[in-house]
Design a protein around this motif. Structure first.
Motif, mmCIF file in Angstrom:
data_model
loop_
_atom_site.group_PDB
_atom_site.id
_atom_site.type_symbol
_atom_site.label_atom_id
_atom_site.label_comp_id
_atom_site.label_asym_id
_atom_site.label_seq_id
_atom_site.Cartn_x
_atom_site.Cartn_y
_atom_site.Cartn_z
ATOM 1 N N MET A 1 0.829 -1.200 0.000
ATOM 2 C CA MET A 1 0.000 0.000 0.000
ATOM 3 C C MET A 1 0.865 1.251 0.000
ATOM 4 S SD MET A 1 -2.925 -0.645 -0.513
ATOM 5 C CE MET A 1 -4.379 0.234 -0.164
ATOM 6 N N LYS A 2 2.023 1.087 0.635
ATOM 7 C CA LYS A 2 2.917 2.223 0.760
ATOM 8 C C LYS A 2 3.380 2.737 -0.612
ATOM 9 C CE LYS A 2 7.113 2.800 3.122
ATOM 10 N NZ LYS A 2 8.137 2.005 3.759
ATOM 11 N N PHE A 3 3.504 1.768 -1.554
ATOM 12 C CA PHE A 3 4.055 2.156 -2.861
ATOM 13 C C PHE A 3 2.985 2.512 -3.880
ATOM 14 C CE2 PHE A 3 7.162 -0.699 -0.928
ATOM 15 C CZ PHE A 3 8.217 0.165 -0.871
ATOM 16 N N ALA A 4 1.729 2.401 -3.461
ATOM 17 C CA ALA A 4 0.655 2.603 -4.430
ATOM 18 C C ALA A 4 0.718 3.947 -5.151
ATOM 19 C CB ALA A 4 -0.697 2.417 -3.763
ATOM 20 N N PRO A 5 0.913 5.090 -4.450
ATOM 21 C CA PRO A 5 0.948 6.366 -5.172
ATOM 22 C C PRO A 5 2.094 6.424 -6.173
ATOM 23 C CG PRO A 5 0.756 6.719 -2.801
ATOM 24 C CD PRO A 5 1.064 5.285 -2.997
ATOM 25 N N ALA A 6 3.264 5.891 -5.767
ATOM 26 C CA ALA A 6 4.409 5.898 -6.682
ATOM 27 C C ALA A 6 4.086 5.099 -7.926
ATOM 28 C CB ALA A 6 5.627 5.319 -5.978
ATOM 29 N N ARG A 7 3.410 3.941 -7.700
ATOM 30 C CA ARG A 7 3.097 3.081 -8.838
ATOM 31 C C ARG A 7 2.092 3.734 -9.771
ATOM 32 N NH1 ARG A 7 1.445 -2.068 -6.474
ATOM 33 N NH2 ARG A 7 3.272 -2.537 -5.269
ATOM 34 N N SER A 8 1.066 4.385 -9.144
ATOM 35 C CA SER A 8 0.069 5.006 -10.021
ATOM 36 C C SER A 8 0.689 6.196 -10.757
ATOM 37 C CB SER A 8 -1.189 5.401 -9.249
ATOM 38 O OG SER A 8 -0.935 6.582 -8.532
ATOM 39 N N GLY A 9 1.643 6.881 -10.079
ATOM 40 C CA GLY A 9 2.360 7.974 -10.743
ATOM 41 C C GLY A 9 3.126 7.450 -11.940
ATOM 42 N N LEU A 10 3.761 6.293 -11.743
ATOM 43 C CA LEU A 10 4.532 5.673 -12.826
ATOM 44 C C LEU A 10 3.615 5.310 -13.995
ATOM 45 C CD1 LEU A 10 7.497 4.608 -13.266
ATOM 46 C CD2 LEU A 10 6.546 2.363 -12.742
ATOM 47 N N ARG A 11 2.423 4.780 -13.592
ATOM 48 C CA ARG A 11 1.451 4.385 -14.621
ATOM 49 C C ARG A 11 1.002 5.589 -15.436
ATOM 50 N NH1 ARG A 11 -1.275 0.670 -11.504
ATOM 51 N NH2 ARG A 11 -2.836 2.165 -10.885
ATOM 52 N N ILE A 12 0.671 6.666 -14.703
ATOM 53 C CA ILE A 12 0.219 7.881 -15.410
ATOM 54 C C ILE A 12 1.338 8.385 -16.321
ATOM 55 C CG2 ILE A 12 -0.431 10.316 -15.089
ATOM 56 C CD1 ILE A 12 -1.872 9.359 -12.506
ATOM 57 N N GLY A 13 2.588 8.350 -15.779
ATOM 58 C CA GLY A 13 3.745 8.780 -16.574
ATOM 59 C C GLY A 13 3.878 7.952 -17.840
ATOM 60 N N LEU A 14 3.701 6.618 -17.674
ATOM 61 C CA LEU A 14 3.817 5.713 -18.835
ATOM 62 C C LEU A 14 2.764 6.019 -19.880
ATOM 63 C CD1 LEU A 14 4.633 2.152 -17.508
ATOM 64 C CD2 LEU A 14 5.742 3.371 -19.364
ATOM 65 N N VAL A 15 1.517 6.191 -19.381
ATOM 66 C CA VAL A 15 0.412 6.474 -20.308
ATOM 67 C C VAL A 15 0.684 7.790 -21.037
ATOM 68 C CG1 VAL A 15 -2.039 7.032 -20.463
ATOM 69 C CG2 VAL A 15 -1.274 5.180 -18.996
ATOM 70 N N ALA A 16 1.098 8.804 -20.258
ATOM 71 C CA ALA A 16 1.378 10.112 -20.883
ATOM 72 C C ALA A 16 2.504 9.962 -21.901
ATOM 73 C CB ALA A 16 1.740 11.130 -19.815
ATOM 74 N N GLY A 17 3.545 9.207 -21.515
ATOM 75 C CA GLY A 17 4.680 8.986 -22.419
ATOM 76 C C GLY A 17 4.227 8.341 -23.710
ATOM 77 N N MET A 18 3.381 7.323 -23.578
ATOM 78 C CA MET A 18 2.914 6.621 -24.776
ATOM 79 C C MET A 18 2.060 7.548 -25.639
ATOM 80 S SD MET A 18 2.270 2.683 -23.903
ATOM 81 C CE MET A 18 1.370 2.737 -22.399
ATOM 82 N N ALA A 19 1.226 8.378 -24.960
ATOM 83 C CA ALA A 19 0.395 9.325 -25.724
ATOM 84 C C ALA A 19 1.290 10.295 -26.486
ATOM 85 C CB ALA A 19 -0.537 10.075 -24.785
ATOM 86 N N VAL A 20 2.352 10.767 -25.817
ATOM 87 C CA VAL A 20 3.266 11.707 -26.476
ATOM 88 C C VAL A 20 3.929 11.021 -27.677
ATOM 89 C CG1 VAL A 20 5.438 12.962 -26.194
ATOM 90 C CG2 VAL A 20 3.669 13.141 -24.460
#
Ligand code: ADP
Length: 601
Positions: free
Chosen positions: A1-20
Motif C-alpha cells: 500500500m505504501k508504494f501505491a501512489p508511486a506506482r500510479s504515478g509511474l502508470r500515469i507517466g507511462l500512459v502520458a509517455g505513450m500518448a506523447v
C-alpha cells in the motif's frame, strides 16, 4: 500500500509517455508522407517528361529515317544523279518498317524558266514528269519564295538547308544543291536548284504511327495511365491523335507536361544527318559563329505555325497533383489507421491491466476475507466441541444451545464452501442449466422457507406480493433458488435495523417483451452510487460491508448475475444509501419462449 501512489504515478507517466510518442509518430508520419509524396510527384513528373521526350525522339527518328534514306550526299554531283532518288525510294519501300509513312517522292528542278516536277517511280526506278498535285499549291508558293530569296545569295543560312515539314500537305522538303561554279564570285557556296519532296501519309501518321508511339511510351499493362494528345497549330485546335475516344470530353488543360514534337533532341542524334546535308562552306569558322552550335538545331523545321505539333500528356484521373494528393491521403489514412489501432490497443491494454490489477487485489482481499470468515465459525465450533468434550457443559438446555451453535456455524461454513465451489464451476463453464418452465411462486416459497429460522431469529417482517396470475418463467429451478437465496441473504445481512424484507413477483411488459420480474427489497444500508458499478464483480465487497464487518465472500452477486444471464435473463438493482436496495431478476416468460428478455440493462 505504501508504494501505491508511486506506482500510479509511474502508470500515469507511462500512459502520458505513450500518448506523447503516438502524437510524435503521427506528426512524423504526416511530415514524412508530405516529403514522400513530394519525392513521388517529382519522380512521376520526371518519368512523364522522360516518356514525352522519348515520344518526341521516336517520332523524329521515324522522320529522320526518311531523311537518311533519301540522302544522295551533298552537294549532289549533277542533276543526272537525281534519278537515284527513285532507287532510294524503292529501297525504302522494301526495307522500312513504316513504309506506308511515305505516300510519294518528287524531285523538283526549280531552274528559272525550266521548273518541273518529277515523280520518283519506285517500281521502274525512274523519274517521270508530273503536274503539281493540287494539295501542293500553298507549299509550292512558299518554297518558290524561298528559292527566289536564296538564288545566288552567297551567305547561306543553315536553316534553309535543313529538312522542312509543311504540314499542309504534309510533306518533307529538302534542298537540292549543285556544286559551286568555279568561275563565279560565290564559288565557295553550292547552288540551291530545287527540292526533294517527300509526301507523307497523314492517315498513317494519325492512325498507326502516333498510336503506336503513344502506346510504347505511355501505355502500361492495364492500358494508358495518362491521357495523350497530339495537336497541330498554335492554339492546338487540330487534333491529330488522342488516346481517349474522340467523343470523350477529356480535358487536357492544364496538361501535366507538354512538348513540341519538332523541338531539339537532348543529344546529337541528328547531327550526322545535319552535318552531311550542310554545304561544305558552312562548316568553316566564318559561318559557324553565325549559325550557332549544330547540335542544338533540330533536323526538321515546320514551315508554318500550324506545323508546330504538340504532345500534351495529362494524368488520367485528374492531374498528377491530384493523383499524388490522393496517394498521400491514402497513405495517411493507412498510417493514422495503424496509429489509431495502436492507440486503441494501448487503451485496451491499460484498461485490462487495471482490471487485472484490481482483480488481483480483490483476490488477495478475498483470500484474506475468506480465511477470516472460515476461521470464525471454525473457532466457534472447536471451542464448543472442546467445552462439550471436557464436560464444561453438561446440563440439557446448555447442550441444546451448544448444538444449535455448532449447527448454525456449520451451515455458515457449508454455505461459504458451497459458494466458492459454485463460483469455481461457473467460472470454468462447467455449470449446466436445465431450462424449463418454472413456477416462480414455488421457488420463492422454498427460499423463504429455507430462510425461516434466520427470519424468525432476526424478527423480520416479510412482505410478499405475488401476482396470482403469474405465468411460468423460463429458468433452471435450482439455480434460480440459489440466486434468490443469495438476494434474501444479502437483504438480511445488509437490512440494518429495519427488520423488513419485501419480495415481489409480477409479469411486466418491458417494451415489446413480456417478462417475469422477481424483486427482493430491503430498507437497510443501501449502496453508494459509485459502488453500483462494481457490486456484480467477483470478490468485490462494498465499503459498508467491510466497515461494519458483515461476513461475506464478495461472490454472491457475481454468481447470481452469471447464473441469471446463463438462463437468458438479467439482474438489475435500484438502491440509495440509507434507504435500502431492490434487486430485480428479469426472466423470460415460458409462455412466450421465443421472446428474448431485454438484456440491455
Ligand atoms: P457479499 O455479500 O458476500 O459481500 P455479494 O456479491 O453478495 O457479496 O455482494 C457484494 C457487495 O454488494 C456487498 O459486499 C455489499 O457491499 C453490496 N450489497 C449486496 N447486497 C446488498 C444489499 N441488499 N444492501 C446493501 N448492499 C448490498
Amino acid at each position: 500500500m505504501k508504494f501505491a501512489p508511486a506506482r500510479s504515478g509511474l502508470r500515469i507517466g507511462l500512459v502520458a509517455g505513450m500518448a506523447v510518442i503516438l502524437v510524435v509518430l503521427g506528426l512524423l508520419q504526416y511530415r514524412w508522407s508530405g516529403q514522400v509524396s513530394e519525392a513521388y510527384r517529382e519522380r512521376m513528373q520526371v518519368s512523364l517528361e522522360t516518356s514525352a521526350a522519348e515520344f518526341r525522339q521516336e517520332f523524329q527518328r521515324e522522320l529522320m529515317r526518311i531523311c537518311l534514306a533519301f540522302r544522295l550526299g551533298s552537294p549532289a554531283p549533277s542533276k543526272a544523279d537525281w534519278k537515284r532518288y527513285a532507287q532510294l525510294y524503292a529501297d525504302w519501300a522494301r526495307t522500312s518498317l513504316h513504309n506506308h509513312l511515305v505516300a510519294a517522292v518528287f524531285v523538283w528542278d526549280a531552274a528559272p524558266g525550266h521548273s518541273r516536277l518529277m515523280a520518283a517511280d519506285a517500281a521502274r526506278i525512274r523519274l517521270s514528269p508530273v503536274e503539281w498535285p493540287r494539295e501542293f499549291t500553298e507549299s509550292r508558293k512558299f518554297f518558290e519564295a524561298r528559292l527566289r530569296q536564296l538564288w545566288g545569295v552567297p551567305n547561306v543560312d543553315v536553316r534553309f538547308f535543313a529538312w522542312s515539314l509543311d504540314e499542309r500537305v504534309p510533306a518533307l522538303f529538302h534542298p537540292l544543291l549543285l556544286p559551286p561554279d568555279r568561275d563565279t564570285q560565290s564559288s565557295r557556296y553550292p547552288k540551291l536548284v530545287g527540292y526533294l519532296v517527300v509526301e507523307l501519309n497523314m492517315a498513317y501518321i494519325k492512325g498507326t504511327l502516333l498510336p503506336q508511339l503513344a502506346k510504347r511510351c505511355f501505355g502500361g499493362p492495364q492500358g494508358f495511365i495518362y491521357r495523350v494528345q497530339v495537336t497541330a497549330g498554335p492554339d492546338s485546335s487540330d487534333i491529330l491523335y488522342r488516346s481517349e475516344p474522340p467523343s470523350s470530353a477529356a480535358n487536357f488543360y492544364p496538361p501535366d507536361t507538354e512538348i513540341n514534337l519538332f523541338g531539339p533532341l537532348p543529344h546529337g542524334a541528328l547531327r550526322v544527318a545535319l552535318e552531311e546535308d550542310l554545304p561544305a562552306a558552312d562548316q568553316t569558322t566564318e559561318t559557324a559563329g553565325k549559325t550557332g552550335p549544330l547540335r542544338a538545331r533540330p533536323l526538321i523545321l515546320p514551315v508554318t505555325e500550324r506545323g508546330l505539333w504538340r504532345l500534351s500528356v495529362k494524368y488520367r484521373n485528374g492531374s498528377l497533383d491530384d493523383a499524388v494528393a490522393r496517394l498521400r491521403r491514402r497513405s495517411l489514412t493507412a498510417g493514422f489507421g495503424v496509429l489509431a489501432l495502436l492507440a486503441i490497443s494501448m487503451a485496451m491494454l491499460i484498461v485490462s491491466a487495471q482490471r487485472a490489477h484490481r482483480l488481483a487485489r480483490l483476490q488477495v482481499e478475498f483470500t484474506a476475507g475468506v480465511s477470516h470468515e472460515l476461521r470464525t465459525p471454525l473457532a466457534v465450533i472447536c471451542s464448543a466441541a472442546e467445552n462439550l468434550a471436557d464436560g464444561v457443559v453438561s446440563a440439557g438446555p446448555q447442550i441444546k444451545e451448544y448444538g444449535e451453535l455448532i449447527r448454525r456455524e456449520g451451515r455458515r461454513l457449508r454455505s461459504m464452501v458451497d459458494e466458492i465451489l459454485l463460483f469455481a464451476s461457473v467460472q470454468s463453464q462447467k455449470a449446466v442449466y436445465n431450462l424449463c418452465p418454472v413456477d416462480v411462486r414455488e421457488v420463492i416459497d422454498t427460499v423463504l422457507a429455507g430462510a425461516s429460522s434466520r427470519l424468525r431469529e432476526g424478527g423480520i417482517t416479510v412482505e410478499k406480493s405475488i401476482d396470482p396470475a403469474l405465468p411460468l418463467a423460463m429458468a433452471d429451478k435450482t439455480a434460480l433458488g440459489r440466486c434468490l437465496d443469495n438476494l434474501v441473504d444479502n437483504a438480511l445481512k445488509y437490512g440494518g435495523n429495519s427488520r423488513w424484507l419485501g419480495v415481489r413477483a409480477s409479469s411486466e411488459s418491458n417494451g415489446r417483451v413480456e417478462e417475469i420480474q422477481i424483486t427482493v427489497e430491503d430498507r437497510g444500508l443501501g449502496i453508494p452510487e459509485p459502488e453500483l458499478d462494481y457490486i456484480f464483480e467477483p470478490f468485490y465487497r462494498g465499503s459498508g460491508a467491510t466497515a461494519l464487518q458483515i461476513h461475506g465472500t464478495g461472490l454472491g452477486l457475481s454468481l447470481a448475475k452469471d447464473m441469471i444471464e446463463a438462463m437468458g435473463g438479467r439482474i438489475t438493482v435500484v438502491s440509495a444509501p440509507g434507504e435500502g436496495s431492490a434487486f430485480t431478476i428479469h426472466l423470460r416468460n415460458a409462455d412466450r419462449p421465443h421472446e428474448q428478455a431485454d438484456t440491455s440493462g
